[in-house]
Design an enzyme around this catalytic site. Structure first.
Site, PDB file in Angstrom:
ATOM      1  N   CYS A   2       0.876  -1.169   0.000  1.00 36.57           N
ATOM      2  CA  CYS A   2       0.000   0.000   0.000  1.00 36.57           C
ATOM      3  C   CYS A   2       0.911   1.215   0.000  1.00 36.57           C
ATOM      4  O   CYS A   2       1.505   1.555   1.023  1.00 36.57           O
ATOM      5  CB  CYS A   2      -0.907   0.012   1.230  1.00 36.57           C
ATOM      6  SG  CYS A   2      -1.919   1.512   1.348  1.00 36.57           S
ATOM      7  N   GLU A 108      -4.153   1.373  -6.153  1.00 34.76           N
ATOM      8  CA  GLU A 108      -3.266   0.272  -6.518  1.00 34.76           C
ATOM      9  C   GLU A 108      -3.188   0.208  -8.036  1.00 34.76           C
ATOM     10  O   GLU A 108      -4.084   0.684  -8.731  1.00 34.76           O
ATOM     11  CB  GLU A 108      -3.763  -1.051  -5.921  1.00 34.76           C
ATOM     12  CG  GLU A 108      -2.704  -2.116  -5.824  1.00 34.76           C
ATOM     13  CD  GLU A 108      -1.424  -1.631  -5.136  1.00 34.76           C
ATOM     14  OE1 GLU A 108      -0.491  -1.247  -5.879  1.00 34.76           O
ATOM     15  OE2 GLU A 108      -1.366  -1.633  -3.900  1.00 34.76           O
TER      16      GLU A 108
END
Length: 240
Positions: A2, A108
């Protein structure tokens, strides 16, 4: 991994959602649509003296108390759930310094070819659009040249759920509201809350394609989270 997320909720919405008491005087929290490592971001932890939840700013990229300098923070923005209890950088923080990291979405990138040269950016959030609580760890590091310790945090990641599997191999641990108190602690050494470090239910989440602009940390406005289909990059070419 992340490495980028989004937070548009203001300080009052976060305080209300996370049941935080009185905010510090003069506490300002402008929206950040492209949160990047090494920036100062709000986290929720327990106040050492009162035991109540407090909202404070920390720098993203954990620096353990024993580090010789703060450069380690560049490589410790994430802690893997599988090794967080044993990795030297994180194991002491896991024993006693937990926090929740408020976020409204995270980004992402999905690889579109084997070499990963072409990628599609996605934003991922809760379906109900309520703020998410990433499982975090925090540390205080004393810079010999500074009078005030540097407080930093890391976000724990885990395996992807069914929604994330086609996008990326990791996702942040999203702590369910029912587990917030247990995660924040105090941590019971005999029963550490490792069971919380699991993929969030896919049916509670949603994902959508966003513009390639989010890949540049200089871009930081609400348009970054807007859906795009098809998605054009800055040169005008299209992602498939």
């Amino acid at each position: 991994m992340c490495g980028r997320y989004e937070r548009h909720s203001d300080k009052q919405r976060i305080a209300d959602a996370f049941k935080v008491g009185k905010l510090p005087p003069g506490f300002e929290l402008p929206p950040d649509y492209n949160v990047a490592p090494q920036t100062f971001q709000p986290v929720v932890r327990l106040n050492r003296e009162t035991g109540e939840r407090e909202l404070t700013l920390m720098r993203w990229g954990l620096v353990p108390y024993w580090a010789k300098d703060s450069k380690v923070g560049f490589s410790s923005i994430n802690a893997r759930a599988e090794t967080v209890t044993t990795a030297p950088v994180f194991r002491e923080a896991f024993k006693r310094r937990h926090c929740l990291v408020p976020a409204d979405a995270f980004y992402e990138w999905q690889k579109l070819d084997e070499k990963g040269k072409n990628k599609q950016a996605f934003a991922i959030a809760r379906k109900d659009r309520e703020p998410m609580a990433f499982a975090g760890l925090w540390e205080a590091w004393k810079d010999p040249n500074q009078s005030v310790p540097l407080e930093t945090f890391s976000i724990i990641t885990t395996d992807p759920n069914e929604l994330m599997q086609s996008i990326h191999t990791r996702m942040p641990v999203i702590v369910p509201k029912a587990d917030w108190s247990r995660w924040l602690g105090p941590v019971d050494p005999a029963q550490p809350p490792t069971d919380i470090l699991r993929p969030h239910p896919a049916e509670e989440m949603t994902a959508w394609k966003v513009k390639k602009d989010v890949g540049n940390v200089k871009n930081n406005d609400a348009s970054l989270t807007e859906p795009c289909e098809p998605c054009a990059d800055s040169t005008g070419s299209l992602f498939s």
